[in-house]
Motif scaffolding. Structure first.
Motif, PDB file in Angstrom:
ATOM      1  N   PRO A 202      -1.022  10.820 -14.445  1.00  0.00           N
ATOM      2  CA  PRO A 202      -0.977  10.893 -15.914  1.00  0.00           C
ATOM      3  C   PRO A 202       0.148  11.774 -16.441  1.00  0.00           C
ATOM      4  CG  PRO A 202      -3.227  11.148 -15.123  1.00  0.00           C
ATOM      5  CD  PRO A 202      -2.343  11.180 -13.916  1.00  0.00           C
ATOM      6  N   ASP A 203       0.510  12.809 -15.679  1.00  0.00           N
ATOM      7  CA  ASP A 203       1.546  13.729 -16.136  1.00  0.00           C
ATOM      8  C   ASP A 203       2.912  13.438 -15.522  1.00  0.00           C
ATOM      9  OD1 ASP A 203       0.804  14.411 -13.579  1.00  0.00           O
ATOM     10  OD2 ASP A 203       0.826  16.580 -13.931  1.00  0.00           O
ATOM     11  N   ALA A 204       3.054  12.283 -14.892  1.00  0.00           N
ATOM     12  CA  ALA A 204       4.341  11.944 -14.263  1.00  0.00           C
ATOM     13  C   ALA A 204       5.419  11.729 -15.329  1.00  0.00           C
ATOM     14  CB  ALA A 204       4.202  10.677 -13.417  1.00  0.00           C
ATOM     15  N   ARG A 205       6.646  12.052 -14.960  1.00  0.00           N
ATOM     16  CA  ARG A 205       7.778  11.805 -15.846  1.00  0.00           C
ATOM     17  C   ARG A 205       8.310  10.405 -15.559  1.00  0.00           C
ATOM     18  NH1 ARG A 205      13.445  13.064 -15.675  1.00  0.00           N
ATOM     19  NH2 ARG A 205      14.272  13.151 -17.785  1.00  0.00           N
ATOM     20  N   LEU A 206       8.280   9.526 -16.567  1.00  0.00           N
ATOM     21  CA  LEU A 206       8.710   8.138 -16.414  1.00  0.00           C
ATOM     22  C   LEU A 206      10.048   7.941 -17.108  1.00  0.00           C
ATOM     23  CD1 LEU A 206       5.302   6.333 -17.158  1.00  0.00           C
ATOM     24  CD2 LEU A 206       6.168   7.211 -14.980  1.00  0.00           C
ATOM     25  N   VAL A 207      11.009   7.414 -16.375  1.00  0.00           N
ATOM     26  CA  VAL A 207      12.359   7.225 -16.915  1.00  0.00           C
ATOM     27  C   VAL A 207      12.728   5.748 -16.815  1.00  0.00           C
ATOM     28  CG1 VAL A 207      14.795   7.851 -16.727  1.00  0.00           C
ATOM     29  CG2 VAL A 207      13.020   9.549 -16.169  1.00  0.00           C
TER      30      VAL A 207
ATOM     31  N   LEU B 240       0.828  -1.204   0.000  1.00  0.00           N
ATOM     32  CA  LEU B 240       0.000   0.000   0.000  1.00  0.00           C
ATOM     33  C   LEU B 240       0.862   1.253   0.000  1.00  0.00           C
ATOM     34  CD1 LEU B 240      -2.745  -1.056   2.581  1.00  0.00           C
ATOM     35  CD2 LEU B 240      -2.995  -0.887   0.092  1.00  0.00           C
ATOM     36  N   ARG B 241       1.984   1.197   0.710  1.00  0.00           N
ATOM     37  CA  ARG B 241       2.882   2.356   0.751  1.00  0.00           C
ATOM     38  C   ARG B 241       3.458   2.642  -0.633  1.00  0.00           C
ATOM     39  NH1 ARG B 241       7.443   2.537   5.321  1.00  0.00           N
ATOM     40  NH2 ARG B 241       5.527   2.349   6.526  1.00  0.00           N
ATOM     41  N   ALA B 242       3.809   1.584  -1.348  1.00  0.00           N
ATOM     42  CA  ALA B 242       4.359   1.768  -2.690  1.00  0.00           C
ATOM     43  C   ALA B 242       3.330   2.411  -3.614  1.00  0.00           C
ATOM     44  CB  ALA B 242       4.817   0.427  -3.257  1.00  0.00           C
ATOM     45  N   VAL B 243       2.092   1.945  -3.544  1.00  0.00           N
ATOM     46  CA  VAL B 243       1.036   2.499  -4.392  1.00  0.00           C
ATOM     47  C   VAL B 243       0.804   3.968  -4.067  1.00  0.00           C
ATOM     48  CG1 VAL B 243      -1.439   2.405  -4.916  1.00  0.00           C
ATOM     49  CG2 VAL B 243      -0.102   0.288  -4.776  1.00  0.00           C
ATOM     50  N   GLU B 244       0.787   4.290  -2.785  1.00  0.00           N
ATOM     51  CA  GLU B 244       0.563   5.686  -2.393  1.00  0.00           C
ATOM     52  C   GLU B 244       1.665   6.593  -2.929  1.00  0.00           C
ATOM     53  OE1 GLU B 244       0.893   8.854   1.008  1.00  0.00           O
ATOM     54  OE2 GLU B 244       1.558   6.847   1.485  1.00  0.00           O
ATOM     55  N   LEU B 245       2.900   6.141  -2.834  1.00  0.00           N
ATOM     56  CA  LEU B 245       4.011   6.940  -3.334  1.00  0.00           C
ATOM     57  C   LEU B 245       3.943   7.100  -4.847  1.00  0.00           C
ATOM     58  CD1 LEU B 245       6.916   5.544  -1.128  1.00  0.00           C
ATOM     59  CD2 LEU B 245       6.082   7.903  -1.148  1.00  0.00           C
ATOM     60  N   LEU B 246       3.623   6.034  -5.549  1.00  0.00           N
ATOM     61  CA  LEU B 246       3.505   6.122  -7.007  1.00  0.00           C
ATOM     62  C   LEU B 246       2.420   7.116  -7.411  1.00  0.00           C
ATOM     63  CD1 LEU B 246       3.829   2.356  -7.966  1.00  0.00           C
ATOM     64  CD2 LEU B 246       5.380   4.173  -8.680  1.00  0.00           C
ATOM     65  N   ARG B 247       1.338   7.141  -6.675  1.00  0.00           N
ATOM     66  CA  ARG B 247       0.208   8.005  -7.042  1.00  0.00           C
ATOM     67  C   ARG B 247       0.497   9.480  -6.845  1.00  0.00           C
ATOM     68  NH1 ARG B 247      -4.712   4.338  -4.427  1.00  0.00           N
ATOM     69  NH2 ARG B 247      -4.978   2.975  -6.251  1.00  0.00           N
ATOM     70  N   ARG B 248       1.434   9.810  -5.965  1.00  0.00           N
ATOM     71  CA  ARG B 248       1.640  11.235  -5.675  1.00  0.00           C
ATOM     72  C   ARG B 248       3.016  11.757  -6.066  1.00  0.00           C
ATOM     73  NH1 ARG B 248       4.656  11.931  -1.026  1.00  0.00           N
ATOM     74  NH2 ARG B 248       4.699  10.235   0.501  1.00  0.00           N
ATOM     75  N   THR B 249       3.851  10.902  -6.673  1.00  0.00           N
ATOM     76  CA  THR B 249       5.215  11.328  -7.003  1.00  0.00           C
ATOM     77  C   THR B 249       5.322  11.690  -8.474  1.00  0.00           C
ATOM     78  OG1 THR B 249       6.039   9.829  -5.282  1.00  0.00           O
ATOM     79  CG2 THR B 249       7.646  10.694  -6.842  1.00  0.00           C
ATOM     80  N   PRO B 250       5.865  12.869  -8.779  1.00  0.00           N
ATOM     81  CA  PRO B 250       5.873  13.351 -10.164  1.00  0.00           C
ATOM     82  C   PRO B 250       6.928  12.710 -11.066  1.00  0.00           C
ATOM     83  CG  PRO B 250       6.894  14.969  -8.729  1.00  0.00           C
ATOM     84  CD  PRO B 250       6.348  13.902  -7.833  1.00  0.00           C
ATOM     85  N   VAL B 251       7.913  12.006 -10.481  1.00  0.00           N
ATOM     86  CA  VAL B 251       8.962  11.374 -11.276  1.00  0.00           C
ATOM     87  C   VAL B 251       9.109   9.920 -10.835  1.00  0.00           C
ATOM     88  CG1 VAL B 251      11.387  11.408 -11.971  1.00  0.00           C
ATOM     89  CG2 VAL B 251      10.196  13.568 -11.480  1.00  0.00           C
TER      90      VAL B 251
END
Length: 251
Positions: A47-52, A18-29
């Motif tokens: 949707p606007d996150a920068r994925l590297v 759950l912690r991982a999902v929460e971080l993914l949902r609110r982190t821009p990179v």
């Protein structure tokens, strides 16, 4: 700004914490290993996150990405498969970040060996049979193992062996330990644990290499070797025993 080293688990998207999902949902990179992290995991990102994708990046290039996010004031999720504490190449990234004074935190994930054990429906530590698990790997196109960390020496302890990154060299793995453990010692190979292509093989040590080769399993697998894999005759755990209950009541 913080870099979050996040364990993405063994592959099944629903094994994210759950912690991982929460971080993914609110982190821009999100900086991730494209060859190891399924697309369903990345779907949690904004949707606007920068994925590297780091699949073809060097360590220096990865640190450059993290430093650029830091300079822009953005939090980063650095996704690794499994759990960051095992074979994740996090240590050298953390060392670089400390030198740059960039803060980071570790977020655990389900490790491959745990997912593989679940695929076997097996507890690895069985009372009076095996109470220790050795997590180790095979050295090929990777950093050599330190001196003293030989499979044969681990086998002599009687611990359950969980060998990572060694399916393509399973014949050599078996040859190194069979003289100590015997050909009848239970063994198993679990490939792509928790994923759609999961494969599970069980066999005595003397046969597991041939079965693995015949199955075409060469990567993304954990090799288990030890008596606890097939133990039937063992005492019940003291945890739930009547003796423990009597001791608790008397105290």
């Amino acid at each position: 700004m913080t870099v979050h080293f996040v364990g993405a688990g063994p592959g099944a998207p629903d094994l994210l914490t759950l912690r991982a999902v929460e971080l993914l949902r609110r982190t821009p990179v999100c900086v991730y290993a494209g060859s190891l992290v399924p697309a369903e995991v990345l779907a949690h990102c904004p949707p606007d996150a920068r994925l590297v994708d780091t699949a073809h990046l060097t360590l220096d290039a990865i640190i450059d990405q993290l430093a650029a996010a830091h300079a822009a004031g953005h939090d980063v999720v650095r996704l690794h498969s499994g759990d960051p504490s095992l074979y994740s190449a996090v240590a050298e990234q953390a060392r670089r970040l400390r030198a740059l004074d960039i803060p980071f935190r570790m977020v655990p994930g389900v490790p491959a060996f745990a997912a593989a054990a679940a695929a076997l429906d097996t507890e690895l530590t069985v009372p009076a049979v095996t109470q220790s698990v050795v997590l180790t790997r095979v050295s090929t196109v990777s950093t050599p193992l330190p001196s003293g960390e030989r499979l044969v020496d681990f086998a002599r302890t009687g611990a359950l062996l969980a060998v990572h990154l060694g399916a393509h060299r399973i014949t050599e793995v078996v040859a190194e330990v069979i003289g100590v453990l015997g050909g009848d010692c239970p063994a198993a190979v679990v490939a792509f644990a928790s994923q759609p292509g999961e494969r599970v093989l069980r066999a005595p040590l003397e046969r597991i290499a041939a079965d693995t080769v015949a199955a075409g399993i060469t990567k993304t697998a954990v090799i288990f070797i030890g008596r606890s894999l097939a133990a039937e005759e063992f005492p019940d755990s003291y945890l739930y025993s009547a003796a423990r209950e009597r001791k608790w009541r008397s105290s």
